[in-house]
Design a protein around this motif. Structure first.
Motif, mmCIF file in Angstrom:
data_model
loop_
_atom_site.group_PDB
_atom_site.id
_atom_site.type_symbol
_atom_site.label_atom_id
_atom_site.label_comp_id
_atom_site.label_asym_id
_atom_site.label_seq_id
_atom_site.Cartn_x
_atom_site.Cartn_y
_atom_site.Cartn_z
ATOM 1 N N UNK A 1 -71.234 48.329 60.807
ATOM 2 C CA UNK A 1 -70.124 47.453 61.194
ATOM 3 C C UNK A 1 -70.481 46.711 62.481
ATOM 4 N N UNK A 2 -70.373 45.388 62.440
ATOM 5 C CA UNK A 2 -70.666 44.590 63.617
ATOM 6 C C UNK A 2 -69.575 44.777 64.669
ATOM 7 N N UNK A 3 -69.976 44.596 65.932
ATOM 8 C CA UNK A 3 -69.023 44.641 67.045
ATOM 9 C C UNK A 3 -69.163 43.371 67.864
ATOM 10 N N UNK A 4 -68.025 42.760 68.180
ATOM 11 C CA UNK A 4 -67.979 41.564 69.021
ATOM 12 C C UNK A 4 -67.239 41.895 70.304
ATOM 13 N N UNK A 5 -67.824 41.542 71.426
ATOM 14 C CA UNK A 5 -67.197 41.711 72.738
ATOM 15 C C UNK A 5 -66.864 40.341 73.300
ATOM 16 N N UNK A 6 -65.584 40.104 73.552
ATOM 17 C CA UNK A 6 -65.127 38.836 74.134
ATOM 18 C C UNK A 6 -64.731 39.066 75.578
ATOM 19 N N UNK A 7 -65.239 38.221 76.454
ATOM 20 C CA UNK A 7 -64.918 38.306 77.879
ATOM 21 C C UNK A 7 -64.293 36.990 78.299
ATOM 22 N N UNK A 8 -63.018 37.011 78.653
ATOM 23 C CA UNK A 8 -62.335 35.831 79.168
ATOM 24 C C UNK A 8 -62.278 35.920 80.689
ATOM 25 N N UNK A 9 -62.684 34.831 81.352
ATOM 26 C CA UNK A 9 -62.740 34.876 82.814
ATOM 27 C C UNK A 9 -61.834 33.846 83.480
ATOM 28 N N UNK A 10 -61.001 33.154 82.701
ATOM 29 C CA UNK A 10 -60.075 32.195 83.293
ATOM 30 C C UNK A 10 -59.011 32.918 84.114
ATOM 31 N N UNK A 11 -58.667 32.339 85.258
ATOM 32 C CA UNK A 11 -57.596 32.913 86.071
ATOM 33 C C UNK A 11 -56.249 32.785 85.357
ATOM 34 N N UNK A 12 -56.189 31.926 84.335
ATOM 35 C CA UNK A 12 -54.959 31.727 83.571
ATOM 36 C C UNK A 12 -54.912 32.610 82.331
ATOM 37 N N UNK A 13 -55.823 33.572 82.247
ATOM 38 C CA UNK A 13 -55.862 34.512 81.137
ATOM 39 C C UNK A 13 -55.983 33.754 79.813
ATOM 40 N N UNK A 14 -55.149 34.099 78.841
ATOM 41 C CA UNK A 14 -55.239 33.455 77.529
ATOM 42 C C UNK A 14 -54.778 32.008 77.556
ATOM 43 N N UNK A 85 -73.244 47.421 75.249
ATOM 44 C CA UNK A 85 -74.314 48.029 74.447
ATOM 45 C C UNK A 85 -73.928 48.078 72.977
ATOM 46 N N UNK A 86 -72.658 48.345 72.701
ATOM 47 C CA UNK A 86 -72.188 48.464 71.322
ATOM 48 C C UNK A 86 -72.121 47.115 70.611
ATOM 49 N N UNK A 87 -71.994 46.043 71.372
ATOM 50 C CA UNK A 87 -71.733 44.726 70.787
ATOM 51 C C UNK A 87 -73.016 44.018 70.364
ATOM 52 N N UNK A 88 -72.996 43.484 69.140
ATOM 53 C CA UNK A 88 -74.078 42.600 68.697
ATOM 54 C C UNK A 88 -73.792 41.156 69.100
ATOM 55 N N UNK A 89 -72.496 40.832 69.234
ATOM 56 C CA UNK A 89 -72.072 39.474 69.571
ATOM 57 C C UNK A 89 -71.296 39.523 70.881
ATOM 58 N N UNK A 90 -71.668 38.625 71.804
ATOM 59 C CA UNK A 90 -70.993 38.508 73.094
ATOM 60 C C UNK A 90 -70.411 37.100 73.196
ATOM 61 N N UNK A 91 -69.126 37.007 73.500
ATOM 62 C CA UNK A 91 -68.445 35.722 73.636
ATOM 63 C C UNK A 91 -67.853 35.649 75.040
#
Length: 200
Positions: A1-14, A85-91
């Motif tokens: 099973x693939x794992x994707x890690x998303x990192x949002x860095x905006x001060x306005x969140x979503x 480490x677990x993630x194959x995809x980094x966003x």
């Protein structure tokens, strides 16, 4: 099973434009990988402390010799490293603030750059240990910076990820967002078209 890690860095969140582009990519990617595991880390919602002498000392202290406070510092970093480490995809959702990356993202980078864990020094120089991953970076800017000396983000983020062993990095830019509504709409539409192609 693939794992994707998303990192949002905006001060306005979503609510940030970079977060919204990252969200759209992740939704499109997930539609092609419905069984994938998704991890979201929002650095505005849960900011990380910047490095200080106490935290650095904890990282360099042998695990069995750490004080309870040092154990807590190291455990926080270890949890972040375990995620990536677990993630194959980094966003990464990457706004530009004052010509640089958000300080919260720099703090995140500082927490995951650990000698002997995510990289190591060899006789031939540093070697990244987080190999076999793909990264997608959604960079939003108020002005036009890509390909100019004022773009301090692209080289830095690409070099940092490469230092950790993540060499396959795709940047999607949405620029000129503060240069009028027409410029903003055109830039976002182009970025959305590109992210849809990458997600497929």
């Amino acid at each position: 099973m693939k794992t994707l890690l998303q990192i949002n860095s905006s001060i306005f969140s979503s609510g940030g434009q970079s977060s919204q582009l990252a969200d759209q990519f992740v939704a499109a990617w997930h539609s092609h990988h419905p069984n994938a595991r998704m991890i979201l880390r929002d650095l505005a919602q849960v900011p990380l402390p910047h490095l200080d002498a106490q935290r650095v000392a904890a990282f360099f202290t042998a695990p069995e010799a750490r004080t309870p406070e040092q154990q807590a510092f190291a455990a926080e970093s270890d949890a972040l490293i375990d995620e990536i480490k677990q993630a194959e995809i980094l966003v990464i959702g990457l706004p530009m603030y004052n010509f640089g990356i958000p300080s919260t993202l720099k703090a995140y980078f500082d927490h995951i750059a650990r000698a002997g864990i995510t990289f190591r020094y060899t006789a031939n120089g540093p070697e990244g240990l987080l190999t076999g991953k793909k990264a997608y970076v959604f960079a939003t800017r108020g002005g036009l910076y890509a390909g100019t000396p004022l773009d301090s983000q692209t080289g830095y983020v690409r070099n940092f990820l490469g230092f950790l062993g993540i060499a396959d990095v795709q940047f999607v830019y949405a620029e000129g967002l503060n240069m009028g509504e027409a410029s903003k709409e055109a830039a976002l539409a182009e970025a959305q078209q590109r992210l849809a192609m990458l997600a497929a």
